[in-house]
Design a protein around this motif. Structure first.
Motif, PDB file in Angstrom:
ATOM      1  N   ASP A  73       3.550 -11.505  -5.290  1.00 20.93           N
ATOM      2  CA  ASP A  73       4.794 -11.946  -5.849  1.00 20.93           C
ATOM      3  C   ASP A  73       5.406 -13.012  -4.608  1.00 20.93           C
ATOM      4  OD1 ASP A  73       6.998 -11.709  -7.954  1.00 20.93           O
ATOM      5  OD2 ASP A  73       8.077 -11.524  -5.855  1.00 20.93           O
ATOM      6  N   GLN A  74       5.899 -14.138  -4.716  1.00 18.45           N
ATOM      7  CA  GLN A  74       6.376 -15.073  -4.014  1.00 18.45           C
ATOM      8  C   GLN A  74       7.686 -14.847  -3.551  1.00 18.45           C
ATOM      9  OE1 GLN A  74       6.073 -17.681  -7.854  1.00 18.45           O
ATOM     10  NE2 GLN A  74       7.520 -19.019  -6.622  1.00 18.45           N
ATOM     11  N   PHE A  75       8.398 -13.726  -4.246  1.00 18.78           N
ATOM     12  CA  PHE A  75       9.846 -13.832  -3.647  1.00 18.78           C
ATOM     13  C   PHE A  75      10.128 -12.562  -2.994  1.00 18.78           C
ATOM     14  CE2 PHE A  75      10.170 -16.649  -7.509  1.00 18.78           C
ATOM     15  CZ  PHE A  75      10.741 -17.669  -6.873  1.00 18.78           C
ATOM     16  N   TYR A  76       9.370 -11.231  -3.593  1.00 17.06           N
ATOM     17  CA  TYR A  76       9.705  -9.918  -3.118  1.00 17.06           C
ATOM     18  C   TYR A  76       8.375  -9.252  -2.707  1.00 17.06           C
ATOM     19  CZ  TYR A  76      13.826 -10.368  -5.615  1.00 17.06           C
ATOM     20  OH  TYR A  76      15.169 -10.650  -6.283  1.00 17.06           O
ATOM     21  N   PRO A  77       7.863  -9.459  -1.290  1.00 16.55           N
ATOM     22  CA  PRO A  77       6.534  -9.067  -0.824  1.00 16.55           C
ATOM     23  C   PRO A  77       6.165  -7.804  -1.009  1.00 16.55           C
ATOM     24  CG  PRO A  77       7.773 -10.368   0.622  1.00 16.55           C
ATOM     25  CD  PRO A  77       9.014 -10.126  -0.329  1.00 16.55           C
ATOM     26  N   ASP A  84      -7.574  -9.393   3.525  1.00 15.38           N
ATOM     27  CA  ASP A  84      -6.944 -10.357   4.118  1.00 15.38           C
ATOM     28  C   ASP A  84      -5.525  -9.758   4.943  1.00 15.38           C
ATOM     29  OD1 ASP A  84      -8.479 -12.272   3.340  1.00 15.38           O
ATOM     30  OD2 ASP A  84      -7.169 -12.808   1.588  1.00 15.38           O
ATOM     31  N   SER A  85      -5.202 -10.485   5.925  1.00 14.83           N
ATOM     32  CA  SER A  85      -3.755 -10.398   6.540  1.00 14.83           C
ATOM     33  C   SER A  85      -3.021 -11.322   6.450  1.00 14.83           C
ATOM     34  CB  SER A  85      -4.185 -10.022   8.115  1.00 14.83           C
ATOM     35  OG  SER A  85      -5.232  -8.820   8.415  1.00 14.83           O
ATOM     36  N   GLY A  86      -1.830 -11.095   7.083  1.00 14.77           N
ATOM     37  CA  GLY A  86      -0.743 -12.241   7.002  1.00 14.77           C
ATOM     38  C   GLY A  86       0.149 -12.138   5.475  1.00 14.77           C
ATOM     39  N   VAL A  87       0.452 -13.353   5.335  1.00 20.05           N
ATOM     40  CA  VAL A  87       1.441 -13.427   4.131  1.00 20.05           C
ATOM     41  C   VAL A  87       0.793 -13.004   2.849  1.00 20.05           C
ATOM     42  CG1 VAL A  87       2.765 -15.072   2.819  1.00 20.05           C
ATOM     43  CG2 VAL A  87       2.399 -15.508   5.268  1.00 20.05           C
ATOM     44  N   TRP A  88       1.497 -12.064   2.472  1.00 11.86           N
ATOM     45  CA  TRP A  88       1.324 -11.196   1.230  1.00 11.86           C
ATOM     46  C   TRP A  88       0.851 -12.222  -0.042  1.00 11.86           C
ATOM     47  CZ3 TRP A  88      -0.219  -6.250   1.106  1.00 11.86           C
ATOM     48  CH2 TRP A  88       0.317  -5.438   2.255  1.00 11.86           C
ATOM     49  N   LEU A  89       1.858 -13.276  -0.121  1.00 11.99           N
ATOM     50  CA  LEU A  89       1.457 -14.121  -1.464  1.00 11.99           C
ATOM     51  C   LEU A  89       0.252 -14.805  -1.196  1.00 11.99           C
ATOM     52  CD1 LEU A  89       2.709 -16.031  -3.537  1.00 11.99           C
ATOM     53  CD2 LEU A  89       3.498 -17.565  -1.565  1.00 11.99           C
ATOM     54  N   ASN A  90      -0.433 -14.930  -0.117  1.00 16.21           N
ATOM     55  CA  ASN A  90      -1.754 -15.939  -0.036  1.00 16.21           C
ATOM     56  C   ASN A  90      -2.915 -14.954   0.116  1.00 16.21           C
ATOM     57  OD1 ASN A  90       0.015 -18.117   0.210  1.00 16.21           O
ATOM     58  ND2 ASN A  90      -0.042 -17.876   2.317  1.00 16.21           N
ATOM     59  N   ARG A  91      -2.715 -13.496   0.100  1.00 18.11           N
ATOM     60  CA  ARG A  91      -3.855 -12.497   0.145  1.00 18.11           C
ATOM     61  C   ARG A  91      -4.779 -12.713  -1.135  1.00 18.11           C
ATOM     62  NH1 ARG A  91      -2.432  -7.386   3.872  1.00 18.11           N
ATOM     63  NH2 ARG A  91      -0.996  -8.240   5.233  1.00 18.11           N
ATOM     64  N   LYS A  92      -5.968 -12.447  -1.038  1.00 19.45           N
ATOM     65  CA  LYS A  92      -6.974 -12.470  -2.112  1.00 19.45           C
ATOM     66  C   LYS A  92      -6.933 -10.957  -2.393  1.00 19.45           C
ATOM     67  CE  LYS A  92     -11.823 -13.301  -3.558  1.00 19.45           C
ATOM     68  NZ  LYS A  92     -12.914 -13.927  -3.248  1.00 19.45           N
ATOM     69  N   TRP A  93      -6.964 -10.504  -3.626  1.00 17.26           N
ATOM     70  CA  TRP A  93      -7.078  -9.120  -3.990  1.00 17.26           C
ATOM     71  C   TRP A  93      -8.393  -8.844  -4.877  1.00 17.26           C
ATOM     72  CZ3 TRP A  93      -4.280  -4.715  -2.881  1.00 17.26           C
ATOM     73  CH2 TRP A  93      -3.160  -4.893  -2.029  1.00 17.26           C
ATOM     74  N   ASN A  94      -9.084  -7.960  -4.611  1.00 24.40           N
ATOM     75  CA  ASN A  94     -10.340  -7.581  -5.302  1.00 24.40           C
ATOM     76  C   ASN A  94     -10.142  -6.433  -6.010  1.00 24.40           C
ATOM     77  OD1 ASN A  94     -12.185  -9.692  -4.100  1.00 24.40           O
ATOM     78  ND2 ASN A  94     -11.147  -8.580  -1.928  1.00 24.40           N
ATOM     79  N   SER A  95     -10.855  -6.055  -7.053  1.00 26.06           N
ATOM     80  CA  SER A  95     -10.811  -4.892  -7.939  1.00 26.06           C
ATOM     81  C   SER A  95     -12.092  -4.525  -8.335  1.00 26.06           C
ATOM     82  CB  SER A  95     -10.230  -5.333  -9.302  1.00 26.06           C
ATOM     83  OG  SER A  95      -8.817  -5.644  -9.065  1.00 26.06           O
TER      84      SER A  95
END
Length: 354
Positions: free
Chosen positions: A213-217, A300-311
């Motif tokens: 989410d871009q507003f609420y990490p 990934d680390s850092g900004v949550w908006l930019n992290r890649k998630w895998n399932s």
């Protein structure tokens, strides 16, 4: 199928205000008491008639009010709004610069009051069961829902979508706070950040959000949902976009409401994940069968908006247990339990090392 109304709001700067709202009820036998929902919009929004109709179709009375002193312009489609001559303070981002106003004139105070008054209004209607009223809000409406669920214990439950507390840490609004300076931003956060109030909450909460989410990490959400004293249920969705079209319809909110307001089956109760080496094990309780488990993770680390998630699939074991193998380098993860209807209940977000 819905009707427009005004109800009296709080005075603002010594002048009376009126709050615009849509109210609707489903067809029901005479004398029947209905469960009801209060619906709180977010930024770039207003009172949405379509949102009221959605809950009417589910068998609920519902009210959606404008918390920004506006009225819809194209009410039947929910597009556009304009300031009402009866409106209160400018809202959302404008509230940051209101911090030196009298507290009761500031937007958050007025908006919270608007929603509490809507709850009182619903309770006055003979077709509404005052003991069966729920609350949900989207984005800034989720932010308000977190506060309102902490201070108005008449609601049966609260379901914030996207919104949470800790706005001063790494939210979208951090640059705005930095421009205001530490004194003004610190004062606003002490008055109006949901984290100030959530520790008072005792009602059940359902938290619905996306991983990016871009507003609420995601980490701010984690800290927020751990504060209330009552039961919590989590429903996280990988890369869920931010907006009304995705924030209004999640069936997890519907199922949660049906449980608390219609005695329907509960969503799964997911226990805290436990790790044994690189294996994560989760216990759960569920009235409905769990069809599958899914491990969602990022390296990934850092900004949550930019992290890649895998399932990747998690293994359903006997005795209401699910387990999964954590890949090397995981920086955050959680596990979803999915029932045959596709309803998602998530475990707590885990951030190794925190």
């Amino acid at each position: 199928g819905v009707r427009a109304l005004y109800y009296q709001g709080l005075d603002w700067q010594g002048k009376p205000t009126r709050v615009f709202a849509w109210y609707g009820v489903p067809d029901h036998p005479a004398g029947t008491k209905l469960p009801a929902m209060v619906l709180v919009h977010g930024g770039a929004g207003t009172a949405f008639a379509a949102w009221v109709r959605l809950w009417n179709q589910r068998g609920y009375a519902a009210i959606a009010m404008d918390v920004c002193g506006s009225i819809p312009v194209k009410a039947t489609t929910g597009n556009g709004y304009q300031r009402s001559e009866y409106g209160g303070p400018p809202c959302f981002d404008a509230s940051f610069k209101q911090v030196d106003w009298p507290v009761t004139d500031q937007w958050t105070y007025q908006a919270v009051a608007d929603v509490i008054l809507a709850n009182s209004l619903l309770r006055s209607f003979p077709e509404v069961d005052a003991k069966r009223i729920g609350l949900t809000g989207i984005s800034w409406g989720g932010y308000l829902t977190a506060i309102i669920g902490s201070v108005d214990n008449r609601f049966r439950f609260a379901a914030p979508v996207y919104g949470c507390g800790y706005l001063g840490e790494d939210s979208y609004w951090v640059p705005s706070f930095q421009r205001l300076g530490p004194d003004i931003s610190g004062k606003w956060l002490k008055l109006w950040d949901p984290s100030v109030y959530l520790g008072q909450a005792k009602m059940p909460f359902l938290w619905v959000d996306g991983t990016n989410d871009q507003f609420y990490p995601f980490d701010s959400l984690q800290k927020s949902y751990k504060l209330p004293k009552g039961p919590r249920t989590l429903s996280f969705h990988v890369r869920m976009s931010h907006g009304y079209t995705l924030g209004e319809p999640p069936e997890e909110i519907h199922a949660f409401a049906d449980h608390y307001l219609k005695s329907g089956p509960p969503l799964a109760d997911v226990h805290e994940p436990k790790t044994k080496g690189q294996v994560v094990v989760i216990k759960y309780k569920a009235k409905s069968p769990i069809e599958k488990g899914v491990l969602n993770y990022t390296t990934d680390s850092g900004v949550w908006l930019n992290r890649k998630w895998n399932s990747t699939p998690a293994e359903l074991k006997g005795n209401n247990t699910v387990q999964a193998q954590l890949p090397p380098g995981v920086t955050a993860y959680y596990v979803d339990l999915v029932d045959p209807k596709g309803l998602i209940v998530s475990s707590d977000l885990q951030i190794p090392g925190h």
